[in-house]
Scaffold this motif. Sequence first.
Motif, PDB file in Angstrom:
ATOM      1  N   ALA A 189       0.837  -1.198   0.000  1.00 18.79           N
ATOM      2  CA  ALA A 189       0.000   0.000   0.000  1.00 18.79           C
ATOM      3  C   ALA A 189       0.873   1.249   0.000  1.00 18.79           C
ATOM      4  O   ALA A 189       1.689   1.452   0.903  1.00 18.79           O
ATOM      5  CB  ALA A 189      -0.920   0.001   1.224  1.00 18.79           C
ATOM      6  N   PHE A 190       0.719   2.074  -1.038  1.00 20.58           N
ATOM      7  CA  PHE A 190       1.420   3.351  -1.175  1.00 20.58           C
ATOM      8  C   PHE A 190       2.908   3.203  -0.856  1.00 20.58           C
ATOM      9  O   PHE A 190       3.446   3.816   0.062  1.00 20.58           O
ATOM     10  CB  PHE A 190       0.786   4.417  -0.280  1.00 20.58           C
ATOM     11  N   SER A 191       3.563   2.356  -1.622  1.00 19.11           N
ATOM     12  CA  SER A 191       4.979   2.090  -1.401  1.00 19.11           C
ATOM     13  C   SER A 191       5.703   1.978  -2.734  1.00 19.11           C
ATOM     14  O   SER A 191       5.086   1.765  -3.780  1.00 19.11           O
ATOM     15  CB  SER A 191       5.165   0.789  -0.606  1.00 19.11           C
ATOM     16  N   ILE A 192       7.011   2.144  -2.684  1.00 17.68           N
ATOM     17  CA  ILE A 192       7.852   1.905  -3.851  1.00 17.68           C
ATOM     18  C   ILE A 192       8.465   0.531  -3.671  1.00 17.68           C
ATOM     19  O   ILE A 192       9.220   0.283  -2.726  1.00 17.68           O
ATOM     20  CB  ILE A 192       8.950   2.977  -3.974  1.00 17.68           C
ATOM     21  N   PHE A 193       8.113  -0.347  -4.575  1.00 24.22           N
ATOM     22  CA  PHE A 193       8.455  -1.751  -4.412  1.00 24.22           C
ATOM     23  C   PHE A 193       9.064  -2.247  -5.716  1.00 24.22           C
ATOM     24  O   PHE A 193       8.363  -2.619  -6.645  1.00 24.22           O
ATOM     25  CB  PHE A 193       7.187  -2.537  -4.063  1.00 24.22           C
TER      26      PHE A 193
END
Length: 392
Positions: free
Chosen positions: A242-246
């Motif tokens: 959720a709302f992350s840079i992955f």
Amino acid sequence: MLELKLAMYIDFPSHMKPGILITCSDDIELYSIGVTETVTFDKPGFTALAHPSDLKIGTTHGVFVLDPSSFSGKGGLEYTSCHRFLHKPDIEKMRQCGAVCIRQNCSQLSSSGDHSDSEMDSECVYTDSIFYIDHNIAKLLLAFYNQIDTLGCEIDAYGDFLQALGPGATQDYTKNTSNVTKEESQLVEVRQKLYSLLKGTALNVIVLNNSKFYHIGTTEEYLFHFTSDSKLKFELDLLSVAFSIFSDKAETLDRSASIIQSILEPGCFIGPGSIIEYSRIGPEVSVGNNSIISGSYINLKVDIPSDCFLSSLSIKMNNQVKYVCSTLSESVRMSLKLLNSVQRMSAFKLSGFKLLSVEEMLTYKDVEDMLKFRKQIYEEICLQRPKEKSDL
């Protein structure tokens, strides 16, 4: 969590008279009612939501002894009154006070006596979650507080307020300190004054038969509900990321890990069943299984053990933000060495470090610095997410 709470209670203000709504930060209430039905807080005194729960759950929460003359147990929503409120009672106490119901939608109040195993499986109690205080009672409590020179003890909004309410309330609870973390000398005296102040005040109850109460206040509960195939995760449609840079190069063993507003750099390894929140994880970091990393920047080659909770806490003393060591990165390394020593039951030298109690850490905690770190992560994610979309 704040955003989720606001979303859950979005319909309440339009059906609420002036007053105060009290909720905990570590629970989630989900319910379903009819299209034409509303949850309304408009009665004088206190008004609480009630949820059907197993008897075991009742031993760790507040339990309502509902008035059988005004409670039918039919339908998904019912307004009734509470005869007495029990705070974390044992099962025998629930039976003695008439709090146990037979699970026909929890519609019949049971009498005390012997119960077969099959009957016990169908039993439930109604437990608490949020409650409302009307404006007049709020002013009364404020005046009471102003009369006390110094409040030298902790007052529990649930146990110390609600146990004084309803026609069946007694002041026996004022001397019961079994559920108190730290007993102060003033506690019994203040409780007795509160009981005298609130005695006779109504405790209205809004029974939500089609509801579920989830507690996520412990690390075990938090990990279970956010990483396993839990009902809560399904009902809220919680995302694994959720709302992350992955990055694709940031590896995970499976999708059981939960990533919340974090930056995972290429090459890092996240173990199954772990939660990464409000953190930045460097390329040479390997995170163990079933661990929680919160509010941390880890940019060093390190293996984080399984079943651990690692969180950075900014301390401000003498107007300076301080860490365990000279830098945040080295502080993380030292904390992990300490954690490994604890798990291996080996000695760890603490000479040269200033030791703080939990109370001191809370006193010197620099919330602004911690929020600043979260904001930096948020802004970087906002900048990179449009770029990721344009590359698709």
